[in-house]
Design a protein around this motif. Structure first.
Motif, PDB file in Angstrom:
ATOM      1  N   GLU A 103      41.151  44.952  44.715  1.00 49.59           N
ATOM      2  CA  GLU A 103      41.423  44.107  45.876  1.00 49.59           C
ATOM      3  C   GLU A 103      40.962  42.672  45.630  1.00 49.59           C
ATOM      4  OE1 GLU A 103      43.457  45.351  48.033  1.00 49.59           O
ATOM      5  OE2 GLU A 103      43.280  47.153  46.794  1.00 49.59           O
ATOM      6  N   ARG A 104      39.823  42.530  44.959  1.00 44.81           N
ATOM      7  CA  ARG A 104      39.355  41.189  44.627  1.00 44.81           C
ATOM      8  C   ARG A 104      40.305  40.534  43.629  1.00 44.81           C
ATOM      9  NH1 ARG A 104      33.346  41.559  43.043  1.00 44.81           N
ATOM     10  NH2 ARG A 104      34.065  41.055  40.951  1.00 44.81           N
ATOM     11  N   HIS A 105      40.776  41.317  42.677  1.00 41.95           N
ATOM     12  CA  HIS A 105      41.736  40.822  41.691  1.00 41.95           C
ATOM     13  C   HIS A 105      43.026  40.369  42.372  1.00 41.95           C
ATOM     14  CE1 HIS A 105      44.262  40.554  38.172  1.00 41.95           C
ATOM     15  NE2 HIS A 105      44.977  41.592  38.533  1.00 41.95           N
ATOM     16  N   LEU A 106      43.526  41.169  43.304  1.00 42.28           N
ATOM     17  CA  LEU A 106      44.792  40.837  43.979  1.00 42.28           C
ATOM     18  C   LEU A 106      44.662  39.643  44.913  1.00 42.28           C
ATOM     19  CD1 LEU A 106      46.092  44.443  44.782  1.00 42.28           C
ATOM     20  CD2 LEU A 106      46.991  42.842  43.065  1.00 42.28           C
ATOM     21  N   SER A 107      43.426  39.298  45.304  1.00 43.51           N
ATOM     22  CA  SER A 107      43.235  38.142  46.194  1.00 43.51           C
ATOM     23  C   SER A 107      43.620  36.829  45.512  1.00 43.51           C
ATOM     24  CB  SER A 107      41.784  38.075  46.670  1.00 43.51           C
ATOM     25  OG  SER A 107      40.921  37.662  45.605  1.00 43.51           O
ATOM     26  N   HIS A 108      43.804  36.868  44.181  1.00 44.59           N
ATOM     27  CA  HIS A 108      44.181  35.663  43.434  1.00 44.59           C
ATOM     28  C   HIS A 108      45.701  35.466  43.382  1.00 44.59           C
ATOM     29  CE1 HIS A 108      40.100  34.877  41.936  1.00 44.59           C
ATOM     30  NE2 HIS A 108      39.979  36.190  41.809  1.00 44.59           N
ATOM     31  N   TYR A 109      46.467  36.360  44.018  1.00 46.89           N
ATOM     32  CA  TYR A 109      47.926  36.275  43.976  1.00 46.89           C
ATOM     33  C   TYR A 109      48.463  35.800  45.325  1.00 46.89           C
ATOM     34  CZ  TYR A 109      47.727  38.666  39.502  1.00 46.89           C
ATOM     35  OH  TYR A 109      47.468  38.972  38.200  1.00 46.89           O
ATOM     36  N   ALA A 110      49.433  34.875  45.269  1.00 50.16           N
ATOM     37  CA  ALA A 110      50.014  34.313  46.486  1.00 50.16           C
ATOM     38  C   ALA A 110      50.787  35.372  47.273  1.00 50.16           C
ATOM     39  CB  ALA A 110      50.938  33.150  46.126  1.00 50.16           C
ATOM     40  N   ALA A 150      37.739  32.992  37.446  1.00 45.90           N
ATOM     41  CA  ALA A 150      37.432  33.956  38.513  1.00 45.90           C
ATOM     42  C   ALA A 150      38.469  35.079  38.529  1.00 45.90           C
ATOM     43  CB  ALA A 150      37.396  33.237  39.860  1.00 45.90           C
ATOM     44  N   TRP A 151      39.738  34.742  38.346  1.00 49.96           N
ATOM     45  CA  TRP A 151      40.807  35.755  38.261  1.00 49.96           C
ATOM     46  C   TRP A 151      40.552  36.712  37.099  1.00 49.96           C
ATOM     47  CZ3 TRP A 151      44.185  35.661  33.952  1.00 49.96           C
ATOM     48  CH2 TRP A 151      45.206  36.610  33.989  1.00 49.96           C
ATOM     49  N   ARG A 152      40.170  36.164  35.941  1.00 49.02           N
ATOM     50  CA  ARG A 152      39.911  36.999  34.759  1.00 49.02           C
ATOM     51  C   ARG A 152      38.735  37.951  35.000  1.00 49.02           C
ATOM     52  NH1 ARG A 152      36.752  37.964  30.828  1.00 49.02           N
ATOM     53  NH2 ARG A 152      35.194  36.507  31.659  1.00 49.02           N
ATOM     54  N   GLN A 153      37.648  37.415  35.573  1.00 41.64           N
ATOM     55  CA  GLN A 153      36.464  38.241  35.812  1.00 41.64           C
ATOM     56  C   GLN A 153      36.739  39.348  36.833  1.00 41.64           C
ATOM     57  OE1 GLN A 153      33.096  35.784  36.827  1.00 41.64           O
ATOM     58  NE2 GLN A 153      33.104  34.692  34.870  1.00 41.64           N
ATOM     59  N   ASP A 154      37.483  39.009  37.889  1.00 41.21           N
ATOM     60  CA  ASP A 154      37.776  40.003  38.917  1.00 41.21           C
ATOM     61  C   ASP A 154      38.687  41.105  38.394  1.00 41.21           C
ATOM     62  OD1 ASP A 154      36.167  38.745  40.726  1.00 41.21           O
ATOM     63  OD2 ASP A 154      37.781  37.672  41.736  1.00 41.21           O
ATOM     64  N   TRP A 155      39.588  40.747  37.484  1.00 42.55           N
ATOM     65  CA  TRP A 155      40.422  41.780  36.860  1.00 42.55           C
ATOM     66  C   TRP A 155      39.559  42.671  35.960  1.00 42.55           C
ATOM     67  CZ3 TRP A 155      45.080  40.568  33.102  1.00 42.55           C
ATOM     68  CH2 TRP A 155      45.805  41.736  32.894  1.00 42.55           C
ATOM     69  N   GLU A 156      38.684  42.065  35.190  1.00 42.90           N
ATOM     70  CA  GLU A 156      37.816  42.794  34.271  1.00 42.90           C
ATOM     71  C   GLU A 156      36.852  43.720  35.018  1.00 42.90           C
ATOM     72  OE1 GLU A 156      36.357  41.111  30.125  1.00 42.90           O
ATOM     73  OE2 GLU A 156      34.919  40.589  31.701  1.00 42.90           O
ATOM     74  N   SER A 157      36.490  43.325  36.236  1.00 40.87           N
ATOM     75  CA  SER A 157      35.539  44.123  37.031  1.00 40.87           C
ATOM     76  C   SER A 157      36.157  45.417  37.559  1.00 40.87           C
ATOM     77  CB  SER A 157      35.033  43.295  38.222  1.00 40.87           C
ATOM     78  OG  SER A 157      36.053  43.186  39.216  1.00 40.87           O
ATOM     79  N   LEU A 158      37.494  45.528  37.508  1.00 38.28           N
ATOM     80  CA  LEU A 158      38.259  46.667  38.038  1.00 38.28           C
ATOM     81  C   LEU A 158      38.168  46.769  39.558  1.00 38.28           C
ATOM     82  CD1 LEU A 158      37.476  49.377  35.302  1.00 38.28           C
ATOM     83  CD2 LEU A 158      39.567  48.027  35.595  1.00 38.28           C
ATOM     84  N   ASP A 159      37.754  45.669  40.206  1.00 37.50           N
ATOM     85  CA  ASP A 159      37.813  45.585  41.668  1.00 37.50           C
ATOM     86  C   ASP A 159      39.219  45.080  42.011  1.00 37.50           C
ATOM     87  OD1 ASP A 159      37.715  44.760  44.356  1.00 37.50           O
ATOM     88  OD2 ASP A 159      35.557  44.392  44.238  1.00 37.50           O
TER      89      ASP A 159
END
Length: 333
Positions: free
Chosen positions: A242-249, A231-240
């Motif tokens: 905020e969604r990508h950053l939601s995977h970081y503590a 999910a982290w990889r896909q959200d980064w690839e999507s260029l979204d």
């Protein structure tokens, strides 16, 4: 007997003495004796290992996923003074063999230089030191491990020079708690272990006492974290972003940046891209021993985008936060 197997000498002496009179204690020594007590602990550890063999239907919970290039993994159980070797069978760990092993005089959970403790955690063998380059004290050679790792440094742990190594040429084995923090094996066992170790690749997980999982539970835990990583990889690839950053503590940091600076960097990269391809290969996942849910994830990451072409080895530390797996630390491996 040579080399000097002190426990064997003591047991032989007890057997010979028992022919003439009843034995009252192990070693037939009255009152406290530090050396005899250490040998008694060694005898108990060796007997316990024969009685409590690892069950084939259970695996150490730490070996969540071995990378395709990692042929074997090493797991140390300090409580049992035992070192276990597991083979990589398409990602699933299979028991191969085990050895008696000594650890720190003051026990485990190293925090500072000179505390005579063995660290608990997920480490990797960094190199092999030939016995010709070492004093006789280290026996048949040494495998240094990467203590302190990134997580140790984040927590403020200090110290260095933690190795897996052999014993002096005139000594067969040492008591369970006998080193200044290293994991020590008999020379013949160290030589045997050398057949399974790949410097730069082989993980060494040091625990106080191994926690075991059924294969079903192991697969479930592995799948849950794999899903979070994907999910982290896909959200980064999507260029979204905020969604990508939601995977970081919340308290995430890298080796150079805190979370805010990392977020700014991610937004800057995304702004300059129309499309981004993120590929992950050679993935491994090893859970840190202890009550905290912490997993060390290592992989080869490839980025392809506009003006961007990069492949590097990455290491992340994933933690549970708010019921979700999140990244707490990231650096180059």
């Amino acid at each position: 007997m040579y080399p000097n197997f002190r426990l064997a000498h003591l047991v032989k002496g007890d057997l010979l003495l028992a022919r003439t009179r009843p034995l009252t204690t192990f070693g037939n020594v009255e009152g406290p004796g530090q050396q005899v007590e250490a040998l008694r602990e060694e005898a108990v550890a060796r007997l316990r290992a024969y009685r409590e063999r690892p069950a084939t239907e259970f695996v150490p919970r730490y070996l969540m996923q071995m990378g395709p290039e990692q042929q074997y993994a090493v797991v140390v159980d300090a409580e049992r003074a035992r070192l276990y070797v597991y083979r990589n069978d398409n990602g699933r760990p299979r028991f191969v063999t085990d050895y008696y092993a000594s650890h720190g005089k003051a026990g485990v959970e190293k925090w500072r230089e000179g505390d005579n403790r063995t660290p608990l955690g997920v480490y990797h063998v960094t190199s092999f030191i030939d016995p010709k380059r070492l004093p006789d004290f280290y026996g048949s050679g040494a495998f240094p491990i990467n203590y302190p790792n990134d997580w140790d440094k984040r927590l403020g742990r200090t110290g260095h020079g933690i190795w897996l190594h052999g014993t002096p040429s005139d000594t067969y084995a040492r008591p369970p708690k006998a080193s200044e923090g290293c994991v020590v094996l008999a020379n013949q066992d160290f030589s045997s272990l050398s057949n399974y170790v790949q410097p730069g690749l082989t993980p060494v997980i040091i625990s106080n006492e191994i926690e075991w999982l059924s294969v079903d539970d192991w697969q479930r835990n592995r799948r849950n974290l794999n899903d979070a990583i994907e999910a982290w990889r896909q959200d980064w690839e999507s260029l979204d972003v905020e969604r990508h950053l939601s995977h970081y503590a919340k308290d995430f940091r890298s080796d150079r940046l805190d979370r805010d600076a990392w977020a700014s960097q991610a937004r800057r990269i995304a702004k300059g891209q129309r499309a981004l391809k993120v590929a992950i290969d050679k993935l491994s996942m090893f859970r840190n021993p202890g009550k905290d849910e912490l997993v060390v994830v290592t992989f080869e990451q490839t980025l392809r985008g506009q003006g961007l072409a990069d492949t590097q080895r990455k290491r992340q530390y994933w933690v549970r936060e708010g019921g979700r797996w999140k990244i707490a630390y990231e650096s180059a491996a």
